[in-house]
Design an enzyme around this catalytic site. Sequence first.
Site, PDB file in Angstrom:
ATOM      1  N   THR A   1       0.846  -1.194   0.000  1.00 36.74           N
ATOM      2  CA  THR A   1       0.000   0.000   0.000  1.00 36.74           C
ATOM      3  C   THR A   1       0.882   1.244   0.000  1.00 36.74           C
ATOM      4  OG1 THR A   1      -1.696  -1.172   1.262  1.00 36.74           O
ATOM      5  CG2 THR A   1      -1.789   1.226   1.319  1.00 36.74           C
TER       6      THR A   1
ATOM      7  N   ASP B   1       6.312  -3.964  -1.528  1.00 34.57           N
ATOM      8  CA  ASP B   1       5.720  -2.870  -0.758  1.00 34.57           C
ATOM      9  C   ASP B   1       6.764  -1.772  -0.563  1.00 34.57           C
ATOM     10  OD1 ASP B   1       3.864  -1.434   0.686  1.00 34.57           O
ATOM     11  OD2 ASP B   1       3.686  -2.870   2.337  1.00 34.57           O
TER      12      ASP B   1
ATOM     13  N   GLU C   1      -0.332  -5.362   6.055  1.00 36.72           N
ATOM     14  CA  GLU C   1       0.973  -5.437   5.387  1.00 36.72           C
ATOM     15  C   GLU C   1       1.866  -6.459   6.080  1.00 36.72           C
ATOM     16  OE1 GLU C   1       1.209  -0.838   3.689  1.00 36.72           O
ATOM     17  OE2 GLU C   1       2.238  -1.352   5.549  1.00 36.72           O
TER      18      GLU C   1
ATOM     19  N   LYS D   1      14.059   7.804   1.782  1.00 36.09           N
ATOM     20  CA  LYS D   1      13.559   6.891   2.818  1.00 36.09           C
ATOM     21  C   LYS D   1      14.692   6.100   3.488  1.00 36.09           C
ATOM     22  CE  LYS D   1       9.392   7.980   1.415  1.00 36.09           C
ATOM     23  NZ  LYS D   1       8.559   7.082   0.615  1.00 36.09           N
TER      24      LYS D   1
END
EC number: 5.3.1.6
Length: 219
Positions: free
Chosen positions: A29, A82, A104, A122
């Site tokens: 997601t 993901d 998840e 990230k």
Amino acid sequence: MLTQDQLKLAVAKKALEFVPEDAIIGVGTGSTVNLFIEELAGIKGRIKGAVSSSEASTARLKAHHIQVFDLNEVEKLSVYIDGADEINHHLHMIKGGGAALTREKIVAGVADEFICIADEKKYVTMLGAFPLPIEVIPMARSYVARELVKLGGHPELRQGVTTDNGNVILDVHGLQIMKPVELEETINHIAGVVTCGLFARRRADVLLLGKQDGVEVLR
């Protein structure tokens, strides 16, 4: 200079190389995964379908006529793809910015291989600058918040958000997460916590990291 969206698109495209033929794959997601789903639609004839980690991803997959399976119908997943809100050099992650962390974590647990797709912003030395999401049973919210304060965090209720499971999210600010595996276990043992957004016990196996000079594959 490539924008963050262009870096996300680069890793989304690269992730297609990790999708096995004729498989059911796990799909996560978030904004990077949304781009991956768009790319996946181009090769949907090569796969049987997907198991989704959220109602939002399910709707997006179905919009592209990719069959979505209930996880209970699937014995194993060869791969789960993901994103992450933060990921360190050990491929431990903070996830849950999209409030889908519990599903998840379940889908990731079933998969043989976890492929994380992320842009270079990230990638961090220490987790915790991004507030750590915790999914909590509503009646336990205040108790769990007090316990999180004891751990050195500053929990804040995510306003207006109910998870797909009907729970609330506490975002914990101010943590410097030196030992992600231990902290994940500690938080998950607090009564009323469904799960926390640390993915350290089940870390990523592969990181596809979008950088200015291309996509780096880290294991």
